[in-house]
Design an enzyme around this catalytic site. Structure first.
Site, PDB file in Angstrom:
ATOM      1  N   GLN A  19       0.800  -1.228   0.000  1.00  0.00           N
ATOM      2  CA  GLN A  19       0.000   0.000   0.000  1.00  0.00           C
ATOM      3  C   GLN A  19       0.833   1.278   0.000  1.00  0.00           C
ATOM      4  O   GLN A  19       0.308   2.358  -0.291  1.00  0.00           O
ATOM      5  CB  GLN A  19      -0.955  -0.003   1.203  1.00  0.00           C
ATOM      6  CG  GLN A  19      -2.039  -1.053   1.091  1.00  0.00           C
ATOM      7  CD  GLN A  19      -2.850  -1.192   2.371  1.00  0.00           C
ATOM      8  OE1 GLN A  19      -2.457  -1.916   3.278  1.00  0.00           O
ATOM      9  NE2 GLN A  19      -3.954  -0.485   2.472  1.00  0.00           N
ATOM     10  N   HIS A 113       1.168  -9.220   4.066  1.00  0.00           N
ATOM     11  CA  HIS A 113       0.006  -8.333   4.203  1.00  0.00           C
ATOM     12  C   HIS A 113      -0.772  -8.360   2.880  1.00  0.00           C
ATOM     13  O   HIS A 113      -0.572  -7.512   2.012  1.00  0.00           O
ATOM     14  CB  HIS A 113       0.468  -6.917   4.557  1.00  0.00           C
ATOM     15  CG  HIS A 113      -0.622  -6.020   5.060  1.00  0.00           C
ATOM     16  ND1 HIS A 113      -0.536  -5.329   6.247  1.00  0.00           N
ATOM     17  CD2 HIS A 113      -1.839  -5.686   4.542  1.00  0.00           C
ATOM     18  CE1 HIS A 113      -1.640  -4.603   6.428  1.00  0.00           C
ATOM     19  NE2 HIS A 113      -2.449  -4.798   5.403  1.00  0.00           N
ATOM     20  N   ASN A 156      -1.102 -10.862   7.981  1.00  0.00           N
ATOM     21  CA  ASN A 156      -2.099  -9.840   8.307  1.00  0.00           C
ATOM     22  C   ASN A 156      -3.496 -10.284   7.871  1.00  0.00           C
ATOM     23  O   ASN A 156      -3.695 -10.674   6.715  1.00  0.00           O
ATOM     24  CB  ASN A 156      -1.757  -8.544   7.576  1.00  0.00           C
ATOM     25  CG  ASN A 156      -2.779  -7.448   7.849  1.00  0.00           C
ATOM     26  OD1 ASN A 156      -2.818  -6.895   8.948  1.00  0.00           O
ATOM     27  ND2 ASN A 156      -3.632  -7.155   6.874  1.00  0.00           N
ATOM     28  N   GLU A 307      -4.061  -2.135  14.201  1.00  0.00           N
ATOM     29  CA  GLU A 307      -4.740  -1.200  13.281  1.00  0.00           C
ATOM     30  C   GLU A 307      -6.019  -0.680  13.915  1.00  0.00           C
ATOM     31  O   GLU A 307      -6.773  -1.444  14.521  1.00  0.00           O
ATOM     32  CB  GLU A 307      -5.148  -1.872  11.957  1.00  0.00           C
ATOM     33  CG  GLU A 307      -4.009  -2.180  11.037  1.00  0.00           C
ATOM     34  CD  GLU A 307      -4.474  -2.738   9.678  1.00  0.00           C
ATOM     35  OE1 GLU A 307      -5.627  -2.498   9.276  1.00  0.00           O
ATOM     36  OE2 GLU A 307      -3.658  -3.436   9.056  1.00  0.00           O
TER      37      GLU A 307
HETATM   38  C1  BGC Z   1      -6.018  -3.907   6.284  1.00  0.00           C
HETATM   39  C2  BGC Z   1      -5.422  -2.689   5.663  1.00  0.00           C
HETATM   40  C3  BGC Z   1      -6.530  -1.780   5.163  1.00  0.00           C
HETATM   41  C4  BGC Z   1      -7.371  -1.352   6.330  1.00  0.00           C
HETATM   42  C5  BGC Z   1      -8.525  -0.428   5.973  1.00  0.00           C
HETATM   43  C6  BGC Z   1      -7.283  -3.687   7.029  1.00  0.00           C
HETATM   44  O1  BGC Z   1      -8.246  -4.512   6.470  1.00  0.00           O
HETATM   45  O2  BGC Z   1      -5.045  -4.646   6.999  1.00  0.00           O
HETATM   46  O3  BGC Z   1      -4.544  -3.095   4.664  1.00  0.00           O
HETATM   47  O4  BGC Z   1      -6.032  -0.696   4.438  1.00  0.00           O
HETATM   48  O5  BGC Z   1      -7.890  -2.452   7.006  1.00  0.00           O
HETATM   49  O6  BGC Z   1      -9.415  -1.052   5.131  1.00  0.00           O
END
Ligand code: BGC
Length: 392
Positions: A19, A113, A156, A307
């Site tokens: 990304q 990922h 991931n 995240e």
């Molecule tokens: C992922 C990311 C993604 C984020 C927002 C997660 O599903 O690990 O790669 O950009 O959420 O959608």
């Protein structure tokens, strides 16, 4: 409000290789994005040119006052052709790790990922008989550069990956792929679990590494008495992946929103509900709930929030969302849950799997010059990190 977090808590921001780096040409995602007539509106292309601009990115993280940075090592770069490991690419990622350590940032390294080398996909992907050994070999190749790294995420969001595998299968059969994600391909799900355990075995050879995987927590809620449907839905899409992390060194929690399940499956976000740029419901309570759900499912496994964030063009809304999310996290921790850190998704406005429109970043990226502009939300999060407390 003054909500203190423990000393030594990790405060950081996250991104992934595909990304942010740009030109991940040997990967399956690149092939998918660039296929004529494909279903993705935008291709990753140069992404944020993070492959060349990582020093600037690490400087930003440090200068904000954060103390951790999550990034990915890209298998398709390390092993662009089967069996041929690029020492130069390994050296690149080693420089990135040392770049974190030199700046006093704790690196959180993701080995996989979503994207895989195209050759791996062509050999049959995760369900091919040799898949787990191929992944194990890659992990073994990376191991020597992980010296000094504590936190390693093997794979991931295996749950999303298994759902994406099913979606791609359906697309190949020319079925309509619009709408909610299909359930995971169960064979892929099981192969990912085996691959994760194989990777942990390899990583266990190095002193000081804590390894785990990161699961997309979707906060499934039952509507209209559909508890049984909700539980079945949650097991295939989430809980089996959490259960597979029992006994791991940590579990990565990734949460953004909630999904309501009725008798017929997932319900649309109700009309009039506040939504983000991804169309998801604005739901800051997602994080605290996800942490509680994860801790209840696999008690005793330390949690790292790998995240959490919001796609919005209104940066004040990012602060509002994150304030709510951190307050929910604090409450879950006050209830006794062992959480080691919070990594915001994402550092940069990076490629959101098909589009650049959904901006999750604390830092804007000019799509032509790649110039970085720090947003007020980034400074706000840096202040929270410096204070070690959420106040307001
Ligand atoms: C992922 C990311 C993604 C984020 C927002 C997660 O599903 O690990 O790669 O950009 O959420 O959608």
């Amino acid at each position: 409000m003054h909500l203190p977090f423990p000393n030594g808590f990790l405060w950081g921001a996250a991104g992934s290789a595909h990304q942010t780096e740009g030109n991940n040409v040997a990967s399956d995602m690149w092939a998918l994005e660039n296929r004529p007539g494909g279903f993705l509106p935008e291709r990753s292309g140069d992404a944020c040119d993070g492959y060349h601009r990582w020093r600037e990115d690490l400087d930003i993280v440090r200068d904000l006052g954060l103390n951790a940075y999550r990034f990915g090592i890209e298998w398709a770069r390390v092993e662009p052709v089967e069996g041929q490991v690029s020492l130069a690419e390994l050296a690149h990622y080693r420089r990135l790790i040392e770049g974190c350590l030199d700046r006093g940032l704790t690196p959180v390294v993701t080995l996989h990922h979503f994207s895989s080398p195209l050759w791996f996909q062509r050999r049959g992907g995760w369900t091919d008989a040799g898949a787990v050994e191929r992944f194990r070999r890659y992990v073994r190749a990376v191991l020597p550069i992980l010296n000094g790294v504590t936190w390693v995420c093997t794979i991931n969001e295996p749950n999303m990956l298994a759902m994406m595998a099913n979606m791609v299968k359906r697309e190949k059969r020319e079925e309509n792929v619009a709408g909610a994600m299909p359930p995971p391909d169960q064979a892929v799900a099981e192969a990912l679990m085996t691959a994760h355990h194989a990777a942990r075995e390899e990583l266990g050879a190095a002193a000081g590494i804590r390894s785990g995987w990161t699961v997309a927590n979707q906060n499934f809620e039952a509507a209209d008495g559909a508890e049984a449907e909700r539980d079945a839905w949650a097991w295939t899409r989430e809980d089996q992946f959490l259960d597979a992390a029992a006994g791991d060194d940590f579990i990565g929690v990734q949460a953004y929103t909630r999904v309501c399940i009725g008798r017929e499956g997932a319900l649309d976000v109700p009309d009039g509900a506040r939504r983000t740029l991804t169309g998801w419901e604005f739901y800051p309570a997602a994080l605290g709930n996800a942490v509680r759900h994860t801790a209840a499912r696999i008690p005793g496994v330390p949690i790292l929030v790998t995240e959490n964030g919001i796609a919005t063009s209104d940066d004040a809304e990012r602060v509002e969302y994150t304030t709510g999310a951190l307050a929910g996290l604090h409450e879950a921790m006050a209830g006794g849950i062992d959480v080691r850190g919070y990594l915001h998704w994402s550092l940069l406005d990076n490629y959101e799997w098909g589009t650049y429109h959904a901006t999750f970043g604390l830092v804007a990226v000019d799509r032509r010059t790649f110039a970085r502009t720090v947003k007020p939300s980034a400074r706000w999060l840096g202040d929270v990190a410096r204070a070690g407390a959420l106040s307001g």
